[in-house]
Scaffold this active site. Sequence first.
Site, short mmCIF file in Angstrom:
data_model
loop_
_atom_site.label_atom_id
_atom_site.label_comp_id
_atom_site.label_asym_id
_atom_site.label_seq_id
_atom_site.Cartn_x
_atom_site.Cartn_y
_atom_site.Cartn_z
N GLY A 15 -4.34 -8.84 -39.24
CA GLY A 15 -3.82 -9.93 -38.42
C GLY A 15 -3.93 -11.26 -39.13
O GLY A 15 -4.92 -11.54 -39.80
N ASP A 132 -11.16 -13.53 -34.20
CA ASP A 132 -12.15 -12.97 -33.28
C ASP A 132 -13.59 -13.28 -33.66
O ASP A 132 -14.50 -13.10 -32.86
CB ASP A 132 -11.99 -11.45 -33.17
N ASP A 134 -15.59 -11.61 -35.52
CA ASP A 134 -16.36 -10.39 -35.27
C ASP A 134 -16.80 -9.67 -36.54
O ASP A 134 -16.99 -8.45 -36.54
CB ASP A 134 -15.54 -9.43 -34.39
N ARG A 176 -10.63 -8.14 -28.35
CA ARG A 176 -10.64 -6.74 -27.92
C ARG A 176 -12.06 -6.17 -27.90
O ARG A 176 -12.42 -5.43 -27.01
CB ARG A 176 -9.73 -5.93 -28.85
#
Length: 328
Positions: A15, A132, A134, A176
């Site tokens: 992404g 994100d 993450d 997510r």
Amino acid sequence: MSKKITKIGVLTSGGDAPGMNAAIRAVVRACSYYHLECVGVYRGYQGLIEGDFEKLDARSVRNVINRGGTFLKSTRSLEFKTKEGRKKAHDQLSEAGVDALVVIGGDGTFTGGVFFSDEFNFPIVGIPATIDNDIHGTDYTLGYDTALNTVVEAIDKIRDTASSHNRLFLVEVMGRDAGDIALNSGIGAGAEEILIPEEDAGVARMLESLKKSKMSGKTSSIIVVAEGEKSGKNIFQLAEFIHEQDESYDIRVSVLGHIQRGGSPSCFDRVLASKLGVGAVEAIIDGKTKVMIGLHHQNVVTVPLETAIKGEPKVDKELRRVADITSV
């Protein structure tokens, strides 16, 4: 590392995230500074397989630091997940004389890099880029700060209309598996409740929070919902559920979607990208491989790619506590 490094490749994968162009720029200019050649790989690992390369120099990356997205483009390559695909990629790199590779992306990008490095003993260094936030081993990933500012700006505008009409807004943000965007933007925008993937607090907590808000005199509310939150309901089902419990709520839903990925990177992301890009080239020069360049307590650090991939995202309990206190 026995082989002398003379040419470094750079690609973006997965992404897109604001700051990727700034990171490419830093890699290219660090190569120029250290008198190394640099090759840009278009379309991520798929471009690697197809030999979609272009020589880059310091002037090739002028006026890109402020641009969102990635001018090298990005794609997810199923072929690179096969040994045959990775063999094609290695053959292309060998033919082009590329000695090492900087990969800019998230855990999927790093996983591909680990397989490739193990199979061909090829130097790989990763730069974490995902909105994100993450990736384990770095305090911040490229694009996260910009995405946060985009989300807060959007929620601020939504609150204007929520206040004007005494409405309850459910705002869905990306995340997510990690709730960093939701938790931090929720605090920054003054949300009454925040739902994140790391917690399964249930809808009862949300309803209780809304009840307390109403009793305290609030006439409008904002609930920030990470797309991966664990209630088992999508955001539209959550809105219906709330209305079923209390029909007095005038509810609206706003899904921010891919607007969070776009836009000119923040100053923080531009500086972070510059630090990590230079760090990646210097790590390769120092003979390091299969490492990620991250930021920890404002210091540039190297972290094994396997560690970056396998780390589990954790909730900042202090942030959650602050969110609970400030939403009364």
